[in-house]
Design an enzyme around this catalytic site. Structure first.
Site, short mmCIF file in Angstrom:
data_model
loop_
_atom_site.label_atom_id
_atom_site.label_comp_id
_atom_site.label_asym_id
_atom_site.label_seq_id
_atom_site.Cartn_x
_atom_site.Cartn_y
_atom_site.Cartn_z
N LYS A 51 0.84 -1.21 0.00
CA LYS A 51 0.00 0.00 0.00
C LYS A 51 0.87 1.25 0.00
CE LYS A 51 -3.88 -2.44 2.10
NZ LYS A 51 -4.69 -2.77 3.27
N GLN A 95 -4.74 -1.55 9.48
CA GLN A 95 -4.66 -2.88 8.87
C GLN A 95 -5.24 -3.94 9.82
OE1 GLN A 95 -3.64 -3.37 5.71
NE2 GLN A 95 -4.04 -5.54 5.82
N ASP A 118 -11.25 2.63 3.83
CA ASP A 118 -11.57 1.20 3.68
C ASP A 118 -13.06 0.99 3.46
OD1 ASP A 118 -9.38 -0.59 3.78
OD2 ASP A 118 -9.10 -0.22 5.92
N1 GUN Z 1 -7.05 -6.87 6.07
C1 GUN Z 1 -7.36 -7.63 4.99
N2 GUN Z 1 -7.88 -6.85 4.02
C2 GUN Z 1 -7.89 -5.59 4.49
C3 GUN Z 1 -8.30 -4.34 3.94
O1 GUN Z 1 -8.78 -4.21 2.81
N3 GUN Z 1 -8.13 -3.28 4.75
C4 GUN Z 1 -7.63 -3.36 6.00
N4 GUN Z 1 -7.52 -2.25 6.73
N5 GUN Z 1 -7.25 -4.50 6.54
C5 GUN Z 1 -7.38 -5.60 5.79
#
Ligand code: GUN
Length: 287
Positions: A51, A95, A118
């Site tokens: 990311k 995350q 998100d």
């Molecule tokens: N863990 C697995 N997928 C995601 C996501 O799209 N966003 C976040 N914040 N955590 C995750």
């Protein structure tokens, strides 16, 4: 059979984001995403690194907050409060998963909905289901964008989603319904799963189990979207679909890796630039 190339669809999406970032930068506004990671889960570390790398590639500033596994819920909420208040931070991503002693729901709801890139909080999920979304959930939006770029019609189609998670299955159902699909969401209690899957024009696997979708569950010429990221018995990355067995039956299929993964990050970039544009509307208008 045609392989849907998630890397190239993600590239196309990110190019559009980059142009929007450039225009913000020219107005003196730098889009910024805060990324929080708690503990040292190796998969989470890889996702967060990817990311941050993509942020750099499109010109978005990223701030990483790497907190130790023993961080208390109060400390994490305090950090989120600071980031909510900081007008230079446009998006906040925590995350998941979080360590067990932290209430994930409380953390998600602590993020300002305007910075919830998100699209996890109740306010944004509600807006999604009523058709008033500001942010689109990243993985589901990535699936829809891949279908769009490959000119795969969704309207009127039977879409079967296997998996009902808050991150993928449920929000993807909302997006597909919005595009006039007939949507079925399957889960562990679904009866006659194979037969329901065979009714799909578009079959989405989001269960989190390696090679769960076998060839007998796929109709000839179905479109197969694989959201899973698992390790097979040899430790090799694989999806929820038995790719080698299914690929000759499907009209289109997404590979793992190189399918939904890159698209999820591309949609996160799109949400972040959108958050920045909205938060700076007044400033930009006066340029
Ligand atoms: N863990 C697995 N997928 C995601 C996501 O799209 N966003 C976040 N914040 N955590 C995750």
């Amino acid at each position: 059979m045609k392989i849907i190339d998630g890397k190239s669809t993600a590239f196309e999406t990110c190019e559009k984001v980059r142009l929007r970032v450039d225009s913000l930068l020219k107005s003196g506004v730098e889009p910024c995403l805060a990324v929080i990671i708690v503990g040292d889960d190796p998969a989470s570390r890889v996702y967060v690194n990817n990311k941050k790398k993509k942020c750099a590639a499109v010109g978005i500033k990223s701030l990483e907050f790497a907190l130790p596994a023993k961080t208390t819920q109060g400390e994490l909420l305090e950090l989120i409060e600071q980031l909510n208040k900081n007008s230079l931070v446009n998006g906040i991503l925590c995350q998941l998963p979080l360590p067990e002693h932290i209430d994930e729901k409380a953390v998600i709801e602590a993020i300002d909905p305007q910075k919830d890139v998100d699209c996890f909080c109740d306010v944004n999920v509600g807006k999604l289901w009523t058709g008033n979304a500001v942010f689109l959930p990243c993985t589901p939006a990535g699936v829809m964008e891949m279908l769009r770029q490959y000119n795969i019609e969704v309207s009127g189609k039977n879409c079967v989603i296997v998996g009902r998670s808050n991150i993928v299955g449920k929000p993807l159902a909302a997006l597909m319904l919005q595009k006039n699909a007939t949507v079925t969401v399957c889960h562990s209690k679904t009866r006659e799963l194979a037969s329901v899957c065979r009714s799909a024009d578009i079959l989405v696997a989001a269960v989190g189990r390696a090679k769960f979708i076998t060839a007998d569950m796929v109709r000839e010429n179905a479109v197969v979207i694989d959201v899973g990221i698992n390790r097979d018995e040899n430790g090799k990355l694989c999806g929820d679909v038995d790719f080698d067995a299914v690929k000759d039956k499907a009209s289109f299929i997404t590979p793992v890796p190189g399918g939904c993964g890159p698209m999820t990050i591309a949609m996160l970039m799109q949400n972040t630039v959108k958050a920045c544009e909205i938060q700076n509307k007044g400033v930009l208008k006066n340029e």
